[in-house]
Enzyme design. Sequence first.
Site, PDB file in Angstrom:
ATOM      1  N   ASN A   9       0.872  -1.170   0.000  1.00  0.00           N
ATOM      2  CA  ASN A   9       0.000   0.000   0.000  1.00  0.00           C
ATOM      3  C   ASN A   9       0.910   1.221   0.000  1.00  0.00           C
ATOM      4  O   ASN A   9       1.499   1.546   1.024  1.00  0.00           O
ATOM      5  CB  ASN A   9      -0.885  -0.023   1.262  1.00  0.00           C
ATOM      6  CG  ASN A   9      -1.661   1.268   1.432  1.00  0.00           C
ATOM      7  OD1 ASN A   9      -1.805   2.048   0.492  1.00  0.00           O
ATOM      8  ND2 ASN A   9      -2.156   1.512   2.645  1.00  0.00           N
ATOM      9  N   LYS A  11       0.192   4.313  -0.331  1.00  0.00           N
ATOM     10  CA  LYS A  11      -0.402   5.525   0.252  1.00  0.00           C
ATOM     11  C   LYS A  11      -0.117   6.738  -0.656  1.00  0.00           C
ATOM     12  O   LYS A  11      -0.014   6.582  -1.863  1.00  0.00           O
ATOM     13  CB  LYS A  11       0.119   5.750   1.671  1.00  0.00           C
ATOM     14  CG  LYS A  11       0.043   4.490   2.534  1.00  0.00           C
ATOM     15  CD  LYS A  11       0.223   4.787   3.974  1.00  0.00           C
ATOM     16  CE  LYS A  11       0.276   3.487   4.753  1.00  0.00           C
ATOM     17  NZ  LYS A  11       0.209   3.689   6.180  1.00  0.00           N
ATOM     18  N   HIS A  96      -9.442   1.419   4.700  1.00  0.00           N
ATOM     19  CA  HIS A  96      -8.169   1.603   5.417  1.00  0.00           C
ATOM     20  C   HIS A  96      -8.404   2.556   6.596  1.00  0.00           C
ATOM     21  O   HIS A  96      -9.182   3.491   6.495  1.00  0.00           O
ATOM     22  CB  HIS A  96      -7.110   2.171   4.460  1.00  0.00           C
ATOM     23  CG  HIS A  96      -5.745   2.121   5.048  1.00  0.00           C
ATOM     24  ND1 HIS A  96      -5.297   3.051   5.963  1.00  0.00           N
ATOM     25  CD2 HIS A  96      -4.728   1.227   4.894  1.00  0.00           C
ATOM     26  CE1 HIS A  96      -4.066   2.733   6.329  1.00  0.00           C
ATOM     27  NE2 HIS A  96      -3.696   1.624   5.694  1.00  0.00           N
ATOM     28  N   GLU A  98      -6.763   4.926   7.715  1.00  0.00           N
ATOM     29  CA  GLU A  98      -6.521   6.350   7.424  1.00  0.00           C
ATOM     30  C   GLU A  98      -7.724   6.968   6.730  1.00  0.00           C
ATOM     31  O   GLU A  98      -8.027   8.143   6.921  1.00  0.00           O
ATOM     32  CB  GLU A  98      -5.237   6.492   6.584  1.00  0.00           C
ATOM     33  CG  GLU A  98      -3.999   6.219   7.439  1.00  0.00           C
ATOM     34  CD  GLU A  98      -2.795   5.679   6.683  1.00  0.00           C
ATOM     35  OE1 GLU A  98      -2.767   5.753   5.441  1.00  0.00           O
ATOM     36  OE2 GLU A  98      -1.875   5.156   7.360  1.00  0.00           O
ATOM     37  N   GLU A 168      -5.527  -4.752  10.431  1.00  0.00           N
ATOM     38  CA  GLU A 168      -4.480  -3.767  10.658  1.00  0.00           C
ATOM     39  C   GLU A 168      -4.753  -3.028  11.967  1.00  0.00           C
ATOM     40  O   GLU A 168      -5.544  -2.076  11.980  1.00  0.00           O
ATOM     41  CB  GLU A 168      -4.454  -2.762   9.511  1.00  0.00           C
ATOM     42  CG  GLU A 168      -4.184  -3.381   8.162  1.00  0.00           C
ATOM     43  CD  GLU A 168      -3.569  -2.371   7.197  1.00  0.00           C
ATOM     44  OE1 GLU A 168      -2.479  -2.639   6.720  1.00  0.00           O
ATOM     45  OE2 GLU A 168      -4.183  -1.323   6.960  1.00  0.00           O
ATOM     46  N   GLY A 174       2.447   2.270  10.722  1.00  0.00           N
ATOM     47  CA  GLY A 174       3.423   3.348  10.566  1.00  0.00           C
ATOM     48  C   GLY A 174       4.087   3.767  11.867  1.00  0.00           C
ATOM     49  O   GLY A 174       4.749   4.800  11.924  1.00  0.00           O
ATOM     50  N   SER A 214       3.400  -2.141  10.371  1.00  0.00           N
ATOM     51  CA  SER A 214       4.853  -2.197  10.597  1.00  0.00           C
ATOM     52  C   SER A 214       5.445  -3.569  10.307  1.00  0.00           C
ATOM     53  O   SER A 214       6.344  -4.031  11.011  1.00  0.00           O
ATOM     54  CB  SER A 214       5.194  -1.731  12.018  1.00  0.00           C
ATOM     55  OG  SER A 214       4.780  -0.395  12.205  1.00  0.00           O
TER      56      SER A 214
HETATM   57  C1  PEP Z   1      -0.801   0.222   6.025  1.00  0.00           C
HETATM   58  O1  PEP Z   1      -1.016   1.411   6.099  1.00  0.00           O
HETATM   59  O2  PEP Z   1      -1.572  -0.502   5.361  1.00  0.00           O
HETATM   60  C2  PEP Z   1       0.367  -0.321   6.730  1.00  0.00           C
HETATM   61  C3  PEP Z   1       0.365  -1.575   7.073  1.00  0.00           C
HETATM   62  O3  PEP Z   1       1.388   0.559   6.987  1.00  0.00           O
HETATM   63  P1  PEP Z   1       2.826   0.232   7.635  1.00  0.00           P
HETATM   64  O4  PEP Z   1       3.298  -1.067   7.061  1.00  0.00           O
HETATM   65  O5  PEP Z   1       3.697   1.385   7.248  1.00  0.00           O
HETATM   66  O6  PEP Z   1       2.616   0.143   9.108  1.00  0.00           O
END
Ligand code: PEP
Length: 251
Positions: A9, A11, A96, A98, A168, A174, A214
């Site tokens: 992803n 973003k 998601h 966000e 998630e 992040g 992460s």
């Molecule tokens: C995401 O936003 O889908 C995600 C998993 O981000 P990160 O791997 O940076 O934590």
Amino acid sequence: MRKKIVAGNWKMNTTLNEGVGLAKDVNEALKNVTPKCDVIIAVPFTHLASINAVIDSNRLGLGAENCADHKSGAYTGEVSASMVASTGATYVILGHSERRQYYGETSETLKEKVSLAFENNLTPIFCIGEVLEERENGTYLDVVKKQIEDALFNLSAEDFGKIILAYEPVWAIGTGKTATDDQAEEMHAFIRGVIAKKYGDEVAENTSILYGGSCKPTNAAALFAKPNVDGGLIGGASLDAQSFMGIVTAF
Ligand code: PEP
């Protein structure tokens, strides 16, 4: 047998040139390995058509990071599911955290998006997950169950069977804080049980449930070794071809 999947992803990162370069690098790297999973990249809308032109779709799936909750019309700035499909993309990330957090997406809007994704033959990668407070106050299982019930349990078993889920935990996205393998496994097994209760064991067993938050080359193998973790949705680490491939090859 459910699919193992690693999906990136991106973003709101990369210019068009940078994005095409990154997609080419991942596509090239995939020529030298036989991954034990499907590999997908979800990229900004502006990059979809150009990236579709330079990747081998048998090797690398392409998706958008969102789509509109309306078919077409006077929705300035929005991008519809049919527009996404017209670029050659076949996946779309929906729900998601966000989008839920910063753009007020609710289960009601997500229901519309899922239905429009299906109408346009896009496979939704549907995200769910609790915030830190819900993890700490012990309501995290109920929260995730409700997210699934409210946005997806209107679907027929056939349509539900086409969804890819991504758990998630918002506190892990992040932040560098990964859920432990056991925390991921607990949630994934719970989610599979929730699906089984509604749609039966076969649908539940065939649903791919990815972990996101992460995930890196250093922790992917341990997460993916858990029986109910079917792969990863990768944010930060998908912006570098080598680290993304480190996760792909963790299977
Ligand atoms: C995401 O936003 O889908 C995600 C998993 O981000 P990160 O791997 O940076 O934590």
